[in-house]
Write a protein that holds these residues in place. Structure first.
Motif, short mmCIF file in Angstrom:
data_model
loop_
_atom_site.label_atom_id
_atom_site.label_comp_id
_atom_site.label_asym_id
_atom_site.label_seq_id
_atom_site.Cartn_x
_atom_site.Cartn_y
_atom_site.Cartn_z
N PRO A 122 0.76 -1.16 0.01
CA PRO A 122 0.13 -0.06 0.00
C PRO A 122 0.97 1.14 0.07
CG PRO A 122 -0.02 -0.99 2.18
CD PRO A 122 0.78 -2.10 1.12
N TYR A 123 2.06 1.17 0.16
CA TYR A 123 3.23 2.38 0.24
C TYR A 123 3.73 2.40 -1.06
CZ TYR A 123 2.51 1.50 5.12
OH TYR A 123 2.15 1.15 6.62
N CYS A 124 4.12 1.57 -1.74
CA CYS A 124 4.94 1.93 -2.86
C CYS A 124 4.30 1.15 -4.27
CB CYS A 124 6.22 1.62 -2.95
SG CYS A 124 6.41 -0.23 -2.60
N GLY A 125 3.24 0.40 -3.88
CA GLY A 125 2.45 -0.47 -5.17
C GLY A 125 3.16 -1.63 -5.59
N SER A 126 4.60 -1.79 -4.93
CA SER A 126 5.17 -3.03 -5.60
C SER A 126 4.56 -4.27 -5.24
CB SER A 126 6.65 -3.10 -4.85
OG SER A 126 7.28 -4.37 -5.03
N THR A 127 4.82 -5.59 -5.99
CA THR A 127 4.21 -6.77 -5.62
C THR A 127 5.45 -7.59 -5.13
OG1 THR A 127 4.46 -7.47 -8.02
CG2 THR A 127 2.05 -6.54 -7.10
N ASP A 128 6.53 -7.23 -4.77
CA ASP A 128 7.66 -7.71 -4.57
C ASP A 128 7.65 -7.95 -2.97
OD1 ASP A 128 10.02 -9.05 -4.19
OD2 ASP A 128 11.44 -7.13 -4.45
N THR A 129 6.83 -8.72 -2.48
CA THR A 129 6.37 -8.62 -1.22
C THR A 129 6.46 -10.06 -0.48
OG1 THR A 129 4.06 -8.84 -1.44
CG2 THR A 129 4.79 -6.72 -1.22
N GLU A 130 6.55 -10.36 0.73
CA GLU A 130 6.71 -11.62 1.32
C GLU A 130 5.66 -11.53 2.46
OE1 GLU A 130 10.69 -12.48 2.67
OE2 GLU A 130 11.62 -12.00 0.61
N ARG A 131 5.17 -12.88 2.75
CA ARG A 131 3.96 -12.95 3.88
C ARG A 131 5.03 -13.33 5.18
NH1 ARG A 131 -1.13 -16.33 4.53
NH2 ARG A 131 -1.84 -14.97 3.10
N GLU A 132 5.01 -12.68 6.12
CA GLU A 132 5.59 -12.45 7.35
C GLU A 132 5.37 -13.58 8.15
OE1 GLU A 132 6.54 -8.74 8.88
OE2 GLU A 132 8.56 -8.62 8.12
N PHE B 30 5.72 -7.92 4.14
CA PHE B 30 6.95 -7.12 4.17
C PHE B 30 7.13 -6.78 2.85
CE2 PHE B 30 11.40 -6.22 3.98
CZ PHE B 30 11.41 -5.03 5.06
N CYS B 31 7.37 -5.70 2.28
CA CYS B 31 7.77 -5.08 1.10
C CYS B 31 9.28 -5.02 0.79
CB CYS B 31 7.05 -3.70 0.85
SG CYS B 31 7.52 -3.36 -0.95
N ASN B 32 9.61 -6.06 -0.09
CA ASN B 32 11.13 -6.02 -0.25
C ASN B 32 11.66 -4.58 -1.13
OD1 ASN B 32 11.66 -8.56 0.90
ND2 ASN B 32 10.59 -9.34 -0.98
N ALA B 33 10.72 -3.87 -1.72
CA ALA B 33 11.01 -2.75 -2.54
C ALA B 33 11.10 -1.65 -1.58
CB ALA B 33 10.01 -2.33 -3.42
#
Length: 55
Positions: free
Chosen positions: A20-30, A43-46
């Motif tokens: 929701p902050y940068c729009g990236s889909t490079d995310t992981e479920r913590e 967690f957003c990796n970007a």
């Protein structure tokens, strides 16, 4: 009956949740479970920000 959401696989894991902050889909479920059954922590990796995803 509703169709399956393509962002959810057969195990219920969300893949590539949009940050929701940068729009990236490079995310992981913590954490698979958040404070309630419909929320999970990601967690957003970007932009390196944690966020909650509502299922």
């Amino acid at each position: 009956m509703r169709g399956l959401d393509p962002s959810v696989d057969t195990t219920g894991e969300t893949e590539g949740a949009e940050c929701p902050y940068c729009g990236s889909t490079d995310t992981e479920r913590e954490h698979p479970k958040g404070p309630s059954l419909c929320r999970s922590m990601h967690f957003c990796n970007a932009c390196e920000q944690p966020f909650e995803k509502f299922e």
